[in-house]
Design a protein around this motif. Structure first.
Motif, PDB file in Angstrom:
ATOM      1  N   MET A 141       0.825  -1.206   0.000  1.00 10.38           N
ATOM      2  CA  MET A 141       0.000   0.000   0.000  1.00 10.38           C
ATOM      3  C   MET A 141       0.863   1.262   0.000  1.00 10.38           C
ATOM      4  SD  MET A 141      -3.199  -0.610  -0.214  1.00 10.38           S
ATOM      5  CE  MET A 141      -4.483  -1.816   0.094  1.00 10.38           C
ATOM      6  N   THR A 142       1.961   1.229   0.747  1.00  9.41           N
ATOM      7  CA  THR A 142       2.855   2.385   0.774  1.00  9.41           C
ATOM      8  C   THR A 142       3.491   2.608  -0.593  1.00  9.41           C
ATOM      9  OG1 THR A 142       3.335   1.971   3.113  1.00  9.41           O
ATOM     10  CG2 THR A 142       4.844   3.415   1.925  1.00  9.41           C
ATOM     11  N   SER A 143       3.877   1.531  -1.262  1.00  5.61           N
ATOM     12  CA  SER A 143       4.435   1.662  -2.612  1.00  5.61           C
ATOM     13  C   SER A 143       3.409   2.252  -3.565  1.00  5.61           C
ATOM     14  CB  SER A 143       4.903   0.294  -3.121  1.00  5.61           C
ATOM     15  OG  SER A 143       6.028  -0.160  -2.403  1.00  5.61           O
ATOM     16  N   PHE A 144       2.172   1.799  -3.459  1.00  5.37           N
ATOM     17  CA  PHE A 144       1.108   2.355  -4.299  1.00  5.37           C
ATOM     18  C   PHE A 144       0.968   3.854  -4.058  1.00  5.37           C
ATOM     19  CE2 PHE A 144      -3.366   3.618  -4.677  1.00  5.37           C
ATOM     20  CZ  PHE A 144      -3.602   3.325  -6.009  1.00  5.37           C
ATOM     21  N   ASN A 145       1.019   4.268  -2.804  1.00  3.98           N
ATOM     22  CA  ASN A 145       0.916   5.686  -2.472  1.00  3.98           C
ATOM     23  C   ASN A 145       2.105   6.467  -3.024  1.00  3.98           C
ATOM     24  OD1 ASN A 145      -0.232   7.980  -0.789  1.00  3.98           O
ATOM     25  ND2 ASN A 145       1.801   7.800   0.115  1.00  3.98           N
ATOM     26  N   ASP A 146       3.290   5.859  -3.013  1.00  3.33           N
ATOM     27  CA  ASP A 146       4.489   6.531  -3.501  1.00  3.33           C
ATOM     28  C   ASP A 146       4.431   6.808  -5.002  1.00  3.33           C
ATOM     29  OD1 ASP A 146       5.509   6.454  -0.977  1.00  3.33           O
ATOM     30  OD2 ASP A 146       6.915   4.819  -1.339  1.00  3.33           O
ATOM     31  N   TYR A 147       3.864   5.875  -5.760  1.00  2.23           N
ATOM     32  CA  TYR A 147       3.949   5.936  -7.215  1.00  2.23           C
ATOM     33  C   TYR A 147       2.881   6.813  -7.861  1.00  2.23           C
ATOM     34  CZ  TYR A 147       7.671   2.554  -8.016  1.00  2.23           C
ATOM     35  OH  TYR A 147       8.900   1.930  -8.079  1.00  2.23           O
ATOM     36  N   PHE A 148       1.847   7.181  -7.109  1.00  2.00           N
ATOM     37  CA  PHE A 148       0.754   7.930  -7.729  1.00  2.00           C
ATOM     38  C   PHE A 148       0.397   9.157  -6.907  1.00  2.00           C
ATOM     39  CE2 PHE A 148       0.280   3.595  -9.248  1.00  2.00           C
ATOM     40  CZ  PHE A 148       0.127   3.797 -10.611  1.00  2.00           C
ATOM     41  N   ALA A 149       0.213  10.270  -7.621  1.00  2.00           N
ATOM     42  CA  ALA A 149      -0.226  11.504  -6.982  1.00  2.00           C
ATOM     43  C   ALA A 149      -1.606  11.918  -7.478  1.00  2.00           C
ATOM     44  CB  ALA A 149       0.781  12.625  -7.256  1.00  2.00           C
ATOM     45  N   GLN A 150      -1.884  11.693  -8.761  1.00  2.35           N
ATOM     46  CA  GLN A 150      -3.127  12.168  -9.356  1.00  2.35           C
ATOM     47  C   GLN A 150      -4.114  11.049  -9.683  1.00  2.35           C
ATOM     48  OE1 GLN A 150      -3.591  15.409  -9.512  1.00  2.35           O
ATOM     49  NE2 GLN A 150      -1.498  15.822  -8.821  1.00  2.35           N
ATOM     50  N   ARG A 151      -3.637   9.834  -9.897  1.00  2.00           N
ATOM     51  CA  ARG A 151      -4.512   8.777 -10.412  1.00  2.00           C
ATOM     52  C   ARG A 151      -4.793   7.684  -9.386  1.00  2.00           C
ATOM     53  NH1 ARG A 151      -3.037   6.606 -16.069  1.00  2.00           N
ATOM     54  NH2 ARG A 151      -5.314   6.476 -16.136  1.00  2.00           N
ATOM     55  N   LYS A 152      -4.601   7.991  -8.115  1.00  2.00           N
ATOM     56  CA  LYS A 152      -4.825   6.985  -7.077  1.00  2.00           C
ATOM     57  C   LYS A 152      -6.263   6.483  -7.082  1.00  2.00           C
ATOM     58  CE  LYS A 152      -1.418   8.803  -3.810  1.00  2.00           C
ATOM     59  NZ  LYS A 152      -1.249   9.497  -2.529  1.00  2.00           N
ATOM     60  N   ASN A 153      -7.216   7.408  -7.121  1.00  3.77           N
ATOM     61  CA  ASN A 153      -8.623   7.033  -7.016  1.00  3.77           C
ATOM     62  C   ASN A 153      -9.028   6.080  -8.133  1.00  3.77           C
ATOM     63  OD1 ASN A 153      -8.584   8.820  -4.929  1.00  3.77           O
ATOM     64  ND2 ASN A 153      -9.947  10.321  -5.848  1.00  3.77           N
ATOM     65  N   PHE A 154      -8.696   6.455  -9.359  1.00  3.94           N
ATOM     66  CA  PHE A 154      -9.112   5.652 -10.506  1.00  3.94           C
ATOM     67  C   PHE A 154      -8.486   4.262 -10.467  1.00  3.94           C
ATOM     68  CE2 PHE A 154      -8.106   4.250 -14.870  1.00  3.94           C
ATOM     69  CZ  PHE A 154      -9.399   4.016 -15.324  1.00  3.94           C
ATOM     70  N   LEU A 155      -7.187   4.196 -10.218  1.00  3.25           N
ATOM     71  CA  LEU A 155      -6.499   2.907 -10.267  1.00  3.25           C
ATOM     72  C   LEU A 155      -6.861   2.024  -9.080  1.00  3.25           C
ATOM     73  CD1 LEU A 155      -3.072   4.160 -11.596  1.00  3.25           C
ATOM     74  CD2 LEU A 155      -4.727   2.742 -12.797  1.00  3.25           C
ATOM     75  N   MET A 156      -7.103   2.624  -7.918  1.00  5.26           N
ATOM     76  CA  MET A 156      -7.585   1.817  -6.799  1.00  5.26           C
ATOM     77  C   MET A 156      -8.968   1.263  -7.113  1.00  5.26           C
ATOM     78  SD  MET A 156      -7.139   0.443  -3.872  1.00  5.26           S
ATOM     79  CE  MET A 156      -5.697   1.215  -3.148  1.00  5.26           C
ATOM     80  N   GLY A 157      -9.784   2.060  -7.791  1.00  7.99           N
ATOM     81  CA  GLY A 157     -11.099   1.580  -8.205  1.00  7.99           C
ATOM     82  C   GLY A 157     -11.002   0.412  -9.171  1.00  7.99           C
TER      83      GLY A 157
END
Length: 498
Positions: A141-157
């Motif tokens: 989860m921390t890596s996911f947070n590190d790699y995305f600033a703008q597209r977190k919502n869409f890609l988590m969806g």
């Protein structure tokens, strides 16, 4: 001969200053795929725990108590391991922590193939795998947070939608394995599937390997002319100590000791074509205890946020757990109950697809989305108690399934939105607090059921949990609005240097 520099004889030039930002794509898509693979390999099969191990334990006359004990211990270990993974993620690379967790998950699965008693299952599944999940999940989860600033919502969806779709198929897949290969054969195949968590851990590259370069600003520079020295470019925007440090290079007299010390700790360094602000580096690694970061616990907003999402999670989990029993007591057949649950999980998939679509089109704060879904859950749960008509129940449960996607998917994103710069600590401590909330809610529900002997009372208590979320979060939002407190700014966490 010492070079003489005429600082008044300069020519203006333009210099481009770059900054390094998360890729918001590129290798980040590998991280999304790895996170999805991890969830499909571990958390989704856990939802079928009773189906897989129930019959085996029933043959030994210990089904109900053993399933409850192992599942509860697994959840407890998984949540409370956050207190260990929090400091470890501060001092070790995320990939190292992930590999430790993956090794524990895989070894626990291998050990489960050879169990002969419920106590063996407690060790291999409840303790070893629970601890492994608690290590690998926050690292991923921390890596996911590190790699995305703008597209977190869409890609988590997208990730959650894929997970929900396969969750519907997993019970059928599990029954097929049990019928074709028996208990140990099914567990062995699941162990092979679980081995994919190793690929998840290996893929957790440090984000600094994949940062992209973007233009931050263009600044005017001055080129110093000297007959005996090469041209030197000095950004005119560097004033004060930074400018003095660079200009010391042209001084005829050597710097004194104090100046040497300042020059040894520059506030700006150049890496290739990057200009990066830095501070004084501490070459000493922090110890385990010094790496414990509890700073988020000083923020009242954190408690309101984390307890809120934890209550929402428990309200949904416990509701779907007691729903079959509740319907059975109202003379619903097994086929009717199966249809109701199918409507629930199918609607969950639709809800996650809708969430993903909304996030692709409209940018909305995840916390507001979670709050809105909680309000709708209260209204729909109240409507659920109005009638026991079959189609009414199917429609209401289907609506709750659709809302489930708007409850589950934004949980991690709510934390990332508020505490992106301290996501590792915020998420691991959330795991611990969620475990505490789960224990307290479980005890309250047990007492309520024992005293009243009514499933309806339990359902009303679960509905009340959503009411608590709505009231507490609304008070916070109104207070901040009245006081003019701006929403917490999102800062991109570039992660550790590992």
């Amino acid at each position: 001969m010492t070079a003489h520099v005429d600082l008044d004889n300069i020519r203006p030039k333009r210099a481009t200053v770059y900054k390094r930002v998360p890729p918001d794509g590129g290798y980040g898509y590998v991280i999304v795929a790895a996170l999805t693979l991890f969830i499909l390999s571990t958390l989704v099969p856990h939802a079928c725990f009773g189906l897989l191990y129930g019959s085996y334990l029933a043959d030994r006359g210990d089904e109900t108590s053993s399933v409850t004990t192992v599942a509860s211990l697994y959840s407890c270990i998984y949540h409370f391991s956050g207190i260990i993974s929090n400091p470890l993620l501060q001092i070790w690379p995320k990939r190292t922590i992930g590999l430790i967790g993956a090794a524990m998950i895989f070894s626990g699965n291998i050990g489960t193939i050879f169990i002969t008693t419920a106590n063996h299952l407690v060790i291999t599944y409840g303790i070893i795998q629970g601890l492994g999940i608690g290590f690998l999940l926050p690292a991923a989860m921390t890596s996911f947070n590190d790699y995305f600033a703008q597209r977190k919502n869409f890609l988590m969806g997208v990730s959650q939608t894929i997970t929900a779709g396969l969750t519907i198929l997993y019970p059928t897949f599990m029954r097929f394995l049990l019928s074709q290969y028996g208990f140990r054969g099914a567990v062995a195949i699941l162990a092979a599937i679980n081995s994919h968590v190793i690929f998840t851990a290996v893929s957790l590259h440090p984000v600094k390997w994949h940062l992209k370069k973007v233009i931050e600003e263009e600044t005017e520079t001055k080129t110093v002319q000297d007959k005996d020295a090469k041209n030197e470019t000095v950004p005119s925007s560097l004033n004060g100590e930074d400018g003095q440090l660079l200009r010391k290079r042209f001084s005829l007299s050597p710097p004194d000791n104090a100046e040497r010390m300042r020059m040894a700790r520059p506030s700006v360094i150049s890496i290739g074509s990057f200009t990066v602000p830095v501070g004084a580096r501490d070459s000493k690694k922090k110890g385990f205890w010094k790496s414990l970061d509890f700073s988020v616990l000083k923020d009242p907003t954190y408690y309101n946020l984390i307890i809120g999402v934890s209550l929402g999670l428990m309200a949904e989990y416990n509701f779907i757990a007691i729903l079959p029993s509740y319907l059975s007591k109202r003379e619903y057949t097994k086929e009717d109950i199966a249809m109701v649950l199918t409507a629930y999980f199918a609607s969950d998939l639709v809800g996650r697809l809708l969430y993903t679509t909304c996030m692709a089109l409209v940018r909305m704060p995840n916390r507001i989305l979670f709050l809105g879904a909680s309000i709708m859950c209260v209204l729909v749960r109240v409507a659920f108690s109005f009638s026991s008509n079959y189609w009414w129940v199917v429609g209401i449960i289907g609506s709750l399934g659709a809302l489930r996607g708007f409850i589950h998917t934004p949980i991690v994103l709510c934390i990332a939105d508020e505490y992106s710069d301290k996501f590792t600590s915020a998420f691991t401590l959330y795991m611990v607090i969620c475990g505490i909330v789960a224990f307290i809610v479980g005890q309250v529900l047990n007492v309520a059921k024992y005293v009243t002997q009514s499933d309806e009372v339990v359902i009303h208590i679960l509905t009340a949990l959503y009411v608590v979320i709505v009231v507490c979060w609304s008070i916070e939002l109104i207070y901040k609005r009245v006081k003019g407190i701006k929403p917490r700014s999102k800062t991109t966490n570039l992660g550790s240097s590992h």
